[in-house]
Design a protein around this motif. Structure first.
Motif, PDB file in Angstrom:
ATOM      1  N   GLU A 194      -0.859  -6.523   7.735  1.00 41.90           N
ATOM      2  CA  GLU A 194      -0.300  -7.667   7.003  1.00 41.90           C
ATOM      3  C   GLU A 194      -1.296  -8.828   6.949  1.00 41.90           C
ATOM      4  N   GLY A 218      -3.850  -8.100   4.451  1.00 37.31           N
ATOM      5  CA  GLY A 218      -3.272  -8.318   3.125  1.00 37.31           C
ATOM      6  C   GLY A 218      -3.322  -9.781   2.712  1.00 37.31           C
ATOM      7  N   LEU A 219      -3.140 -10.674   3.675  1.00 38.57           N
ATOM      8  CA  LEU A 219      -3.223 -12.104   3.372  1.00 38.57           C
ATOM      9  C   LEU A 219      -4.640 -12.513   2.996  1.00 38.57           C
ATOM     10  N   GLN A 231      -6.773 -10.608   1.525  1.00 42.26           N
ATOM     11  CA  GLN A 231      -6.917 -10.088   0.167  1.00 42.26           C
ATOM     12  C   GLN A 231      -6.177 -10.976  -0.833  1.00 42.26           C
ATOM     13  N   LYS A 232      -4.925 -11.308  -0.506  1.00 39.07           N
ATOM     14  CA  LYS A 232      -4.076 -12.102  -1.397  1.00 39.07           C
ATOM     15  C   LYS A 232      -4.669 -13.481  -1.666  1.00 39.07           C
ATOM     16  N   SER A 283       8.123 -12.950  -8.962  1.00 42.65           N
ATOM     17  CA  SER A 283       8.619 -11.571  -8.909  1.00 42.65           C
ATOM     18  C   SER A 283      10.077 -11.494  -9.310  1.00 42.65           C
ATOM     19  N   GLU A 327       5.150 -17.063  -5.532  1.00 47.59           N
ATOM     20  CA  GLU A 327       5.061 -15.607  -5.707  1.00 47.59           C
ATOM     21  C   GLU A 327       6.452 -14.978  -5.772  1.00 47.59           C
ATOM     22  N   PHE A 368       3.803 -18.649  -1.212  1.00 44.55           N
ATOM     23  CA  PHE A 368       4.802 -17.597  -1.034  1.00 44.55           C
ATOM     24  C   PHE A 368       6.010 -17.830  -1.944  1.00 44.55           C
TER      25      PHE A 368
END
Length: 74
Positions: free
Chosen positions: A12, A15-16, A18-19, A71, A67, A64
């Protein structure tokens, strides 16, 4: 069980990175990424650490939330 939880946590966190766009920004150069993260950690321990951490937290929450809203509309 603990190893699995730790692995998930580390995935995770990656992933942050990357994000946040750091992988592309640094051309996936691990030394550059590590140096940038060390710089951030240094700032987080400096004289104005409380203010810096609060700023980072607000920015992260806003990202967040944006995002999540994006979505929901798709």
């Amino acid at each position: 069980m603990q190893r699995r939880e730790r692995t998930r946590h580390l995935i995770e966190l990656g992933g942050l990175v990357q994000k946040a766009g750091l992988v592309e920004l640094t051309d996936d150069d691990r030394a550059t990424l590590y140096g940038a993260l060390l710089d951030l950690a240094g700032r987080g321990h400096g004289d104005e650490a409380g203010d810096m951490l609060a700023l980072w937290k607000r920015r992260g929450k806003r990202a967040f939330d944006a995002e999540a809203e994006g979505s929901e509309t798709q």
